[in-house]
Design a protein around this motif. Sequence first.
Motif, PDB file in Angstrom:
ATOM      1  N   VAL A 180     -12.133   8.525 -12.569  1.00  0.00           N
ATOM      2  CA  VAL A 180     -11.001   8.266 -11.674  1.00  0.00           C
ATOM      3  C   VAL A 180     -10.012   7.363 -12.387  1.00  0.00           C
ATOM      4  O   VAL A 180     -10.371   6.278 -12.865  1.00  0.00           O
ATOM      5  N   GLN A 181      -8.752   7.784 -12.472  1.00  0.00           N
ATOM      6  CA  GLN A 181      -7.754   6.966 -13.161  1.00  0.00           C
ATOM      7  C   GLN A 181      -6.342   7.300 -12.690  1.00  0.00           C
ATOM      8  O   GLN A 181      -6.074   8.389 -12.178  1.00  0.00           O
ATOM      9  N   LEU A 182      -5.472   6.338 -12.886  1.00  0.00           N
ATOM     10  CA  LEU A 182      -4.062   6.532 -12.589  1.00  0.00           C
ATOM     11  C   LEU A 182      -3.413   7.387 -13.662  1.00  0.00           C
ATOM     12  O   LEU A 182      -3.814   7.367 -14.837  1.00  0.00           O
ATOM     13  N   ASP A 183      -2.392   8.139 -13.264  1.00  0.00           N
ATOM     14  CA  ASP A 183      -1.560   8.841 -14.221  1.00  0.00           C
ATOM     15  C   ASP A 183      -0.974   7.825 -15.203  1.00  0.00           C
ATOM     16  O   ASP A 183      -0.562   6.724 -14.812  1.00  0.00           O
ATOM     17  N   GLY A 184      -0.958   8.186 -16.483  1.00  0.00           N
ATOM     18  CA  GLY A 184      -0.493   7.253 -17.511  1.00  0.00           C
ATOM     19  C   GLY A 184       0.871   6.652 -17.216  1.00  0.00           C
ATOM     20  O   GLY A 184       1.110   5.467 -17.461  1.00  0.00           O
ATOM     21  N   GLY A 185       1.776   7.449 -16.670  1.00  0.00           N
ATOM     22  CA  GLY A 185       3.116   6.947 -16.395  1.00  0.00           C
ATOM     23  C   GLY A 185       3.186   5.991 -15.227  1.00  0.00           C
ATOM     24  O   GLY A 185       4.213   5.325 -15.022  1.00  0.00           O
ATOM     25  N   ASP A 186       2.111   5.907 -14.431  1.00  0.00           N
ATOM     26  CA  ASP A 186       2.115   5.053 -13.242  1.00  0.00           C
ATOM     27  C   ASP A 186       1.371   3.737 -13.444  1.00  0.00           C
ATOM     28  O   ASP A 186       1.379   2.880 -12.555  1.00  0.00           O
ATOM     29  N   ARG A 187       0.705   3.553 -14.583  1.00  0.00           N
ATOM     30  CA  ARG A 187      -0.124   2.361 -14.765  1.00  0.00           C
ATOM     31  C   ARG A 187       0.701   1.084 -14.779  1.00  0.00           C
ATOM     32  O   ARG A 187       0.326   0.081 -14.168  1.00  0.00           O
ATOM     33  N   ALA A 188       1.834   1.109 -15.484  1.00  0.00           N
ATOM     34  CA  ALA A 188       2.682  -0.090 -15.564  1.00  0.00           C
ATOM     35  C   ALA A 188       3.209  -0.455 -14.184  1.00  0.00           C
ATOM     36  O   ALA A 188       3.242  -1.633 -13.812  1.00  0.00           O
ATOM     37  N   SER A 189       3.612   0.550 -13.397  1.00  0.00           N
ATOM     38  CA  SER A 189       4.113   0.294 -12.050  1.00  0.00           C
ATOM     39  C   SER A 189       3.012  -0.288 -11.180  1.00  0.00           C
ATOM     40  O   SER A 189       3.261  -1.212 -10.385  1.00  0.00           O
ATOM     41  N   PHE A 190       1.796   0.236 -11.307  1.00  0.00           N
ATOM     42  CA  PHE A 190       0.658  -0.271 -10.543  1.00  0.00           C
ATOM     43  C   PHE A 190       0.416  -1.749 -10.843  1.00  0.00           C
ATOM     44  O   PHE A 190       0.258  -2.568  -9.940  1.00  0.00           O
ATOM     45  N   GLU A 191       0.383  -2.104 -12.126  1.00  0.00           N
ATOM     46  CA  GLU A 191       0.111  -3.485 -12.509  1.00  0.00           C
ATOM     47  C   GLU A 191       1.230  -4.416 -12.055  1.00  0.00           C
ATOM     48  O   GLU A 191       0.985  -5.538 -11.612  1.00  0.00           O
ATOM     49  N   ARG A 192       2.472  -3.951 -12.144  1.00  0.00           N
ATOM     50  CA  ARG A 192       3.611  -4.765 -11.727  1.00  0.00           C
ATOM     51  C   ARG A 192       3.593  -5.016 -10.230  1.00  0.00           C
ATOM     52  O   ARG A 192       3.760  -6.154  -9.773  1.00  0.00           O
ATOM     53  N   ARG A 193       3.374  -3.980  -9.456  1.00  0.00           N
ATOM     54  CA  ARG A 193       3.322  -4.132  -8.001  1.00  0.00           C
ATOM     55  C   ARG A 193       2.158  -5.027  -7.578  1.00  0.00           C
ATOM     56  O   ARG A 193       2.292  -5.863  -6.685  1.00  0.00           O
ATOM     57  N   SER A 194       1.005  -4.827  -8.195  1.00  0.00           N
ATOM     58  CA  SER A 194      -0.180  -5.609  -7.841  1.00  0.00           C
ATOM     59  C   SER A 194       0.026  -7.083  -8.131  1.00  0.00           C
ATOM     60  O   SER A 194      -0.309  -7.958  -7.316  1.00  0.00           O
ATOM     61  N   LEU A 218       0.818  -1.203   0.000  1.00  0.00           N
ATOM     62  CA  LEU A 218       0.000   0.000   0.000  1.00  0.00           C
ATOM     63  C   LEU A 218       0.859   1.262   0.000  1.00  0.00           C
ATOM     64  O   LEU A 218       0.507   2.265  -0.635  1.00  0.00           O
ATOM     65  N   ARG A 219       1.984   1.217   0.698  1.00  0.00           N
ATOM     66  CA  ARG A 219       2.860   2.390   0.728  1.00  0.00           C
ATOM     67  C   ARG A 219       3.408   2.677  -0.664  1.00  0.00           C
ATOM     68  O   ARG A 219       3.509   3.834  -1.089  1.00  0.00           O
ATOM     69  N   GLY A 220       3.752   1.599  -1.387  1.00  0.00           N
ATOM     70  CA  GLY A 220       4.245   1.777  -2.749  1.00  0.00           C
ATOM     71  C   GLY A 220       3.157   2.288  -3.685  1.00  0.00           C
ATOM     72  O   GLY A 220       3.386   3.193  -4.496  1.00  0.00           O
ATOM     73  N   LEU A 221       1.964   1.722  -3.578  1.00  0.00           N
ATOM     74  CA  LEU A 221       0.864   2.134  -4.445  1.00  0.00           C
ATOM     75  C   LEU A 221       0.396   3.554  -4.133  1.00  0.00           C
ATOM     76  O   LEU A 221      -0.046   4.284  -5.022  1.00  0.00           O
ATOM     77  N   ALA A 222       0.465   3.947  -2.865  1.00  0.00           N
ATOM     78  CA  ALA A 222      -0.007   5.279  -2.473  1.00  0.00           C
ATOM     79  C   ALA A 222       0.879   6.381  -3.043  1.00  0.00           C
ATOM     80  O   ALA A 222       0.465   7.537  -3.111  1.00  0.00           O
ATOM     81  N   GLY A 223       2.087   6.038  -3.441  1.00  0.00           N
ATOM     82  CA  GLY A 223       2.970   7.021  -4.053  1.00  0.00           C
ATOM     83  C   GLY A 223       2.649   7.282  -5.509  1.00  0.00           C
ATOM     84  O   GLY A 223       3.194   8.211  -6.110  1.00  0.00           O
ATOM     85  N   LEU A 224       1.757   6.460  -6.096  1.00  0.00           N
ATOM     86  CA  LEU A 224       1.359   6.660  -7.482  1.00  0.00           C
ATOM     87  C   LEU A 224       0.309   7.769  -7.556  1.00  0.00           C
ATOM     88  O   LEU A 224      -0.407   8.033  -6.591  1.00  0.00           O
ATOM     89  N   ARG A 225       0.196   8.373  -8.728  1.00  0.00           N
ATOM     90  CA  ARG A 225      -0.671   9.550  -8.866  1.00  0.00           C
ATOM     91  C   ARG A 225      -2.029   9.160  -9.442  1.00  0.00           C
ATOM     92  O   ARG A 225      -2.105   8.563 -10.518  1.00  0.00           O
ATOM     93  N   ILE A 226      -3.096   9.509  -8.716  1.00  0.00           N
ATOM     94  CA  ILE A 226      -4.467   9.276  -9.155  1.00  0.00           C
ATOM     95  C   ILE A 226      -5.105  10.620  -9.476  1.00  0.00           C
ATOM     96  O   ILE A 226      -4.939  11.589  -8.731  1.00  0.00           O
ATOM     97  N   HIS A 227      -5.830  10.671 -10.593  1.00  0.00           N
ATOM     98  CA  HIS A 227      -6.523  11.884 -11.003  1.00  0.00           C
ATOM     99  C   HIS A 227      -8.029  11.641 -10.951  1.00  0.00           C
ATOM    100  O   HIS A 227      -8.507  10.574 -11.333  1.00  0.00           O
ATOM    101  N   ILE A 228      -8.766  12.634 -10.483  1.00  0.00           N
ATOM    102  CA  ILE A 228     -10.228  12.582 -10.481  1.00  0.00           C
ATOM    103  C   ILE A 228     -10.733  13.783 -11.261  1.00  0.00           C
ATOM    104  O   ILE A 228     -10.526  14.932 -10.855  1.00  0.00           O
ATOM    105  N   GLU A 229     -11.363  13.506 -12.414  1.00  0.00           N
ATOM    106  CA  GLU A 229     -11.898  14.562 -13.266  1.00  0.00           C
ATOM    107  C   GLU A 229     -13.396  14.694 -13.005  1.00  0.00           C
ATOM    108  O   GLU A 229     -14.141  13.711 -13.109  1.00  0.00           O
TER     109      GLU A 229
END
Length: 627
Positions: free
Chosen positions: A428-442, A406-417
């Motif tokens: 609600v979505q992750l910043d494009g540059g953080d999606r690969a990191s999110f999937e890898r960590r998960s 959770l600490r690693g995932l919480a450092g990723l950027r989420i946008h709410i439009e």
Amino acid sequence: MLEPQTRAALTEQLAPPPGYELVHAVGTTFTLDLATALTVPLCFASHRVSAADDQLGILNAIRRAADRIDVFAQAGEISMGTTSKLVAFLEPMLHPVTARGIFHPKVWYLEYAAGEHRSYRFLCASRNLTADRSWDTLVRLDGTPAPAGQKLDATRKNKPLVTLLKTLPKLAGHPVAADRIARIDALADRWGTVQWELPTGVRDLAFHAFGVGAAASTRPELPGRRALVVSPFVTDDGLAALRGDLWGETHLVSRVETIDRLTPATLSSSRLRTHVLDGAANDTVDIETGHDDRADGDTADHNAGVAAVVETTPVRPADRLVGLHAKIVIVDRDHTSRVFLGSANATSPGWGTNVEVMVELIGKTSVLGVDATLSALGNLIEPYQSDGGASEPEDEAAEVRLEDLLRGLAGLRIHIEIGGDGPYSLRVQLDGGDRASFERRSAKAGATLHWHLLPRPDLRRAASTLANPQGETLDEVALTDISPFVVLTARDPDGRERSTIVVAQLEGDIAERRDAIIASQLTDRASFVRLLTLLLELSGVAMPAVEATGATGFFGTAAGSDAVVGAGLFEALLRAVAAGHDGLADAKRIIDYLAKHGEDQAMMPPGFDSLWNQVWAAHLELTGATA
């Protein structure tokens, strides 16, 4: 000397000295409970408001202090506590942080003003901004601008604190507003020339900020003949580093499970004495004998000091302190002792890669030394012998894995439009540059992840939707339910579950969102008048005493009325006009919101709209402002 019987509430230590008001406060913490954080602005309200007060009083204290407070906390270590929509007013002041190790300091930089006079206070604690009830420590230092001839010495001494203060905005996961960065930089510049009043028995002091600036890879050398280490978490290498330049014995006070996990080689040393808290240390502490008079704030020079117990809430007679959370290192050399208090555990990361702060106090061994402190601890600790070598239980290891995830995932950027004109749709979505990191960590963690907006646990979604190129859309969201606080929950295959709050970036935020939250707290005419009263009181307009005689007339209390409203509001409005207080502008925003949404007639006393129009017109004329 550390006095375990001395107790101090953190909220009282934050309060300005008599006659002063808050200019700026910057705090840091590892874990943060939003409900506990709501109590911080109450400390700075000119009108005395407590956490036990009504929601409107708390709300207005928070609103007025929000632009003068900044709190930096470790991303992934934010929780809610008691649910409250008032946390919306914490949004501007809260900055989640990511760091090379972990972000672990627990300090407060405080600047107060009384006219042209400035007063400064630095708090360095082992206490996080949560409702935890562990044994902790706090160093409080009060200071003033140094005289011309002593500014150079002050600059040298304060350099580690200034470096940390200037670094904080750079560690934030989301960009900090430019005006806040400018205020923090200006505070840091003033902080560099503060001269500190020394606590009783201390002849000198120093500051150590690990993990930032030039101090990132350095730690103080600790030569001496004996030492006392108090730390809930200890590693063999961390303890060895602290003891490396000692030629005598070390007393270690820690937790049973921590000592049991040290290696047999560490524990077999004839120069190591191990202790734990006695069971009686977790019993109720007598408030009469445990009270610290310096916490009352009733003198101008109750000054610097060290409290052995610090709490986030005022002391109550039935409160219990459970568990050890204090971090102390004391080293005796000849007749001088060095005492380090702050956030660093006796581990390699604690005194190395983590961001940590320790205050070093230097004084006579007879006052600050190992024996003096052990004597003060008295029967609160007891010897504990262990062969060591115990392994970490799987349950605990699994919890740590979830926390790390959770600490690693919480450092990723989420946008709410935000879209629509109410009810609203949120994409609600992750910043494009953080999606690969999110999937890898998960995928690596093998945990099931879900998320929901903090005010809407019913709108729970699989976390994988955040990584979709189009994100996830939530429809029919009320204005008061829009929030940047996203609850992220991880559940491992064995059913263990942990949650954290991620602070997203809101895009297209609605200007009146917080006004809607205020309006939602208004239930009748009495609450409306109470709100106006508080807006004026918190602006510094003194309210006249109200006689309990059932007064009648405008804003009086007629017998049998269903709206008990405060007599004297009329006079207070007139005084606010004369003084030009900004409470009137705050009131106008709420009044306009109620009128726009057709709630003004239900909430406002008969005849108020006519009076208000005259008050506001007079305000504009006197201030030269435009409508």
